[in-house]
Design a protein around this motif. Sequence first.
Motif, mmCIF file in Angstrom:
data_model
loop_
_atom_site.group_PDB
_atom_site.id
_atom_site.type_symbol
_atom_site.label_atom_id
_atom_site.label_comp_id
_atom_site.label_asym_id
_atom_site.label_seq_id
_atom_site.Cartn_x
_atom_site.Cartn_y
_atom_site.Cartn_z
ATOM 1 N N ASP A 54 0.815 -1.218 0.000
ATOM 2 C CA ASP A 54 0.000 0.000 0.000
ATOM 3 C C ASP A 54 0.853 1.276 0.000
ATOM 4 O OD1 ASP A 54 -2.538 -1.120 -0.063
ATOM 5 O OD2 ASP A 54 -2.565 -1.457 2.096
ATOM 6 N N ILE A 55 2.171 1.126 0.135
ATOM 7 C CA ILE A 55 3.039 2.298 0.222
ATOM 8 C C ILE A 55 2.925 3.163 -1.029
ATOM 9 C CG2 ILE A 55 5.439 3.081 0.286
ATOM 10 C CD1 ILE A 55 4.377 2.200 2.974
ATOM 11 N N ASN A 56 2.896 2.541 -2.200
ATOM 12 C CA ASN A 56 2.796 3.319 -3.432
ATOM 13 C C ASN A 56 1.499 4.114 -3.471
ATOM 14 O OD1 ASN A 56 3.882 3.968 -6.187
ATOM 15 N ND2 ASN A 56 1.926 3.063 -6.788
ATOM 16 N N ASN A 57 0.404 3.505 -2.978
ATOM 17 C CA ASN A 57 -0.870 4.223 -2.936
ATOM 18 C C ASN A 57 -0.812 5.400 -1.967
ATOM 19 O OD1 ASN A 57 -2.140 2.531 -4.798
ATOM 20 N ND2 ASN A 57 -2.873 1.131 -3.215
ATOM 21 N N VAL A 58 -0.097 5.217 -0.851
ATOM 22 C CA VAL A 58 0.069 6.309 0.117
ATOM 23 C C VAL A 58 0.856 7.452 -0.515
ATOM 24 C CG1 VAL A 58 1.139 6.985 2.300
ATOM 25 C CG2 VAL A 58 -0.090 4.813 2.145
ATOM 26 N N LEU A 59 1.960 7.120 -1.189
ATOM 27 C CA LEU A 59 2.778 8.145 -1.838
ATOM 28 C C LEU A 59 1.980 8.887 -2.902
ATOM 29 C CD1 LEU A 59 6.231 6.342 -2.307
ATOM 30 C CD2 LEU A 59 5.813 8.430 -0.987
ATOM 31 N N THR A 60 1.236 8.127 -3.713
ATOM 32 C CA THR A 60 0.458 8.750 -4.784
ATOM 33 C C THR A 60 -0.632 9.644 -4.208
ATOM 34 O OG1 THR A 60 0.870 6.871 -6.261
ATOM 35 C CG2 THR A 60 -0.978 8.310 -6.810
#
Length: 205
Positions: free
Chosen positions: A47-53
């Motif tokens: 989910d890190i990429n979704n958080v960054l985005t």
Amino acid sequence: MKNYNGRLTELRRKLNYHLTKLTGVDKDFYAALTQDDLLELKSAVADINNVLTFKATIAAAQWLGTHFQLNETAIQEVMDTVDGAKPNSNGFDIHINTPAIVAEVKSIVPVSNGMKFGQNQSDSIINDIRKLIIGKKSVPGTDAYIKILFILDLVERTDNAIKKLMESRNFKVSVAALGKEVCLLEDTAPVALDVNKVYIKRVRI
């Protein structure tokens, strides 16, 4: 049987380093992790990429509010739309009716020590530029829209990667086929943007 402890030692070192940095506790986290723990950690990291985005999209929306001098109500509407959107939804990451703006946001990290975007990353950027030009189901025609691709700003790493991408033959050929000029939008005083161009804008979270 070949011993793979060399690779395991390096993976263990990296895992312990990052978890120690996050928690402030210096211990051998790897030794205590069960299979279920690793699976839960894998799910969380996914989910890190979704958080960054999401964070980059909020920052992009705030930049648009400032650049286009939107009133508080308009900015809040944009923020509410961003907050309510599901990850990987089919619409544009940001869609504003007045002024007419569509934007995509990428939270990618350059490879090769920050020297360039990888092939898949480059293809993804070009694909987003294509969507900004031809539109999506939610906005089938973008001719009258200002079009911006926001990329997570990692200072020199992002600068190097964007420069190499825009100088690459694949990028030039792909953009030429789309019939629009792609420009890098620097941090300058608010200026009128051209709907016949696609702008790449770095954004920090």
